[in-house]
Design an enzyme around this catalytic site. Structure first.
Site, PDB file in Angstrom:
ATOM      1  N   SER A  64      39.383  39.783  38.233  1.00 60.89           N
ATOM      2  CA  SER A  64      38.215  40.497  37.711  1.00 60.89           C
ATOM      3  C   SER A  64      37.955  41.764  38.518  1.00 60.89           C
ATOM      4  O   SER A  64      38.283  41.854  39.701  1.00 60.89           O
ATOM      5  CB  SER A  64      36.975  39.611  37.773  1.00 60.89           C
ATOM      6  OG  SER A  64      37.104  38.500  36.930  1.00 60.89           O
TER       7      SER A  64
HETATM    8  N1  SAH Z   1      38.150  34.147  39.143  1.00 63.45           N
HETATM    9  C1  SAH Z   1      39.320  34.970  38.920  1.00 63.45           C
HETATM   10  C2  SAH Z   1      39.398  35.394  37.477  1.00 63.45           C
HETATM   11  C3  SAH Z   1      40.730  35.150  36.883  1.00 63.45           C
HETATM   12  S1  SAH Z   1      40.831  35.528  35.149  1.00 63.45           S
HETATM   13  C4  SAH Z   1      39.285  36.156  39.867  1.00 63.45           C
HETATM   14  O1  SAH Z   1      38.818  36.024  40.959  1.00 63.45           O
HETATM   15  O2  SAH Z   1      39.764  37.217  39.577  1.00 63.45           O
HETATM   16  C5  SAH Z   1      40.267  34.042  34.400  1.00 63.45           C
HETATM   17  C6  SAH Z   1      41.094  32.812  34.636  1.00 63.45           C
HETATM   18  O3  SAH Z   1      40.548  31.766  33.827  1.00 63.45           O
HETATM   19  C7  SAH Z   1      42.567  32.902  34.234  1.00 63.45           C
HETATM   20  O4  SAH Z   1      43.346  32.629  35.354  1.00 63.45           O
HETATM   21  C8  SAH Z   1      42.735  31.840  33.152  1.00 63.45           C
HETATM   22  O5  SAH Z   1      43.983  31.171  33.193  1.00 63.45           O
HETATM   23  C9  SAH Z   1      41.604  30.893  33.483  1.00 63.45           C
HETATM   24  N2  SAH Z   1      41.159  30.021  32.382  1.00 63.45           N
HETATM   25  C10 SAH Z   1      41.047  30.298  31.057  1.00 63.45           C
HETATM   26  N3  SAH Z   1      40.610  29.221  30.375  1.00 63.45           N
HETATM   27  C11 SAH Z   1      40.426  28.229  31.296  1.00 63.45           C
HETATM   28  C12 SAH Z   1      40.012  26.869  31.220  1.00 63.45           C
HETATM   29  N4  SAH Z   1      39.691  26.286  30.060  1.00 63.45           N
HETATM   30  N5  SAH Z   1      39.960  26.151  32.361  1.00 63.45           N
HETATM   31  C13 SAH Z   1      40.291  26.710  33.566  1.00 63.45           C
HETATM   32  N6  SAH Z   1      40.713  27.986  33.696  1.00 63.45           N
HETATM   33  C14 SAH Z   1      40.777  28.741  32.586  1.00 63.45           C
END
Ligand code: SAH
Length: 214
Positions: A64
Site C-alpha cells: 500500500s
Molecule cells: N498490508 C499490505 C497490503 C498488501 S495488498 C501492505 O503492507 O502493503 C493486500 C493483500 O491482501 C494481498 O497480499 C492479497 O493477497 C491479500 N488478500 C486478498 N484477499 C485476502 C483474503 N481473503 N484473506 C487474506 N488476504 C487477502
C-alpha cells in the site's frame, strides 16, 4: 541489504510529505520513521521505496501507498498492547508498523508466496512478535477473537460480516469498501449488535478474494 543514511533521509522527507496532507499522531510517525520500507521490496525498487505510491510485491499484489498505511493506522485508533487483526499481510510492511507501535498483531494472507515472504521480511528485521497466518481473511481468526481493531488492507465488496463478530465492543474495523474504487469505512462497535459507520475518503486497493492460493 541495509538501512543507509540515504534511506533514512528519504524516509524523513516522505514523512514530511504525508504530514502536509494530514496531521498524523507522533507514535505513528515515529513507527513509520523507523520501519525501513525498502527492505520489504525487491532490491530493484529500492530507489522508489520512499515515494508516496504503491509498488508491486509479486503475485499481482502491491504494497500500500505510505499515506494509505498511515491513514488506515490512524483510523484504527489503537495504542500499545492493543490486539489487532490485519487482513492481507502482503509483504508485511503494515504489519511491521503495527508491531513497531507495540500492538499485538495477528495478520492473515491468502497467497502462500507472500505469507512466506512476509515471514522472512519481518524476521530479518527482528519483528518476531506478530503472528502470521496463511488462510482466508473472510473467516478471520475466531480462536483469537475478540480484537480491539480489525484492519482490512484489500478491497471488500461488502462489509465482511464474520469479521464484525470478532470485533471487541468499543473496537473499530477499518475496511475499504467497493469494487472499482473504495470508500474507506470505519465501523465502530458500540454495543453487542450496535455499530456506527463513518466514511473517510476514496482509495484504490487490490481485491479481497475468497479462499487461498498456493
Ligand atoms: N498490508 C499490505 C497490503 C498488501 S495488498 C501492505 O503492507 O502493503 C493486500 C493483500 O491482501 C494481498 O497480499 C492479497 O493477497 C491479500 N488478500 C486478498 N484477499 C485476502 C483474503 N481473503 N484473506 C487474506 N488476504 C487477502
Amino acid at each position: 541489504m541495509t538501512d543507509t543514511l540515504q534511506h533514512k533521509g528519504r524516509r524523513k522527507i516522505l514523512l514530511e510529505q504525508i504530514s502536509k496532507r494530514f496531521s498524523f499522531e507522533q507514535p505513528l510517525l515515529d513507527a513509520m520513521g523507523k520501519v525501513p520500507r525498502h527492505l520489504f521490496l525487491d532490491a530493484g525498487l529500492d530507489h522508489l521505496a520512499y515515494l508516496d505510491r504503491p509498488l508491486p510485491i509479486g503475485a499481482k499484489q502491491t504494497i500500500s501507498q505510505p499515506f494509505t498505511v498511515a491513514m488506515q493506522t490512524h483510523l484504527l485508533g489503537l495504542k500499545r498492547f492493543d490486539k489487532v487483526m490485519e487482513i492481507g499481510t502482503g509483504c508485511g510492511y503494515q504489519t511491521a508498523i503495527l508491531a513497531q507501535m507495540g500492538m499485538r498483531v495477528f495478520s492473515i494472507e491468502r497467497q502462500k508466496s507472500l505469507f512466506i515472504a512476509a515471514q522472512k521480511n519481518l524476521a530479518a528485521l527482528g519483528y518476531h512478535a506478530p503472528l502470521l497466518f496463511y488462510g482466508d481473511g473472510f473467516a478471520g481468526l475466531p480462536k483469537f477473537a475478540p480484537f480491539k481493531g480489525i484492519l482490512v488492507t484489500c478491497a471488500a465488496p461488502d462489509v465482511p460480516g464474520i469479521l464484525l463478530t470478532q470485533l471487541a465492543t468499543g473496537g473499530k474495523m477499518v475496511v475499504p469498501l467497493g469494487v472499482e474504487y473504495q470508500k474507506m469505512v470505519v465501523i465502530e462497535k458500540i454495543g453487542e449488535n450496535e455499530f456506527v459507520t463513518t466514511e473517510h475518503g476514496e482509495y484504490k486497493f487490490v481485491p479481497m478474494l475468497e479462499g487461498v492460493e498456493k
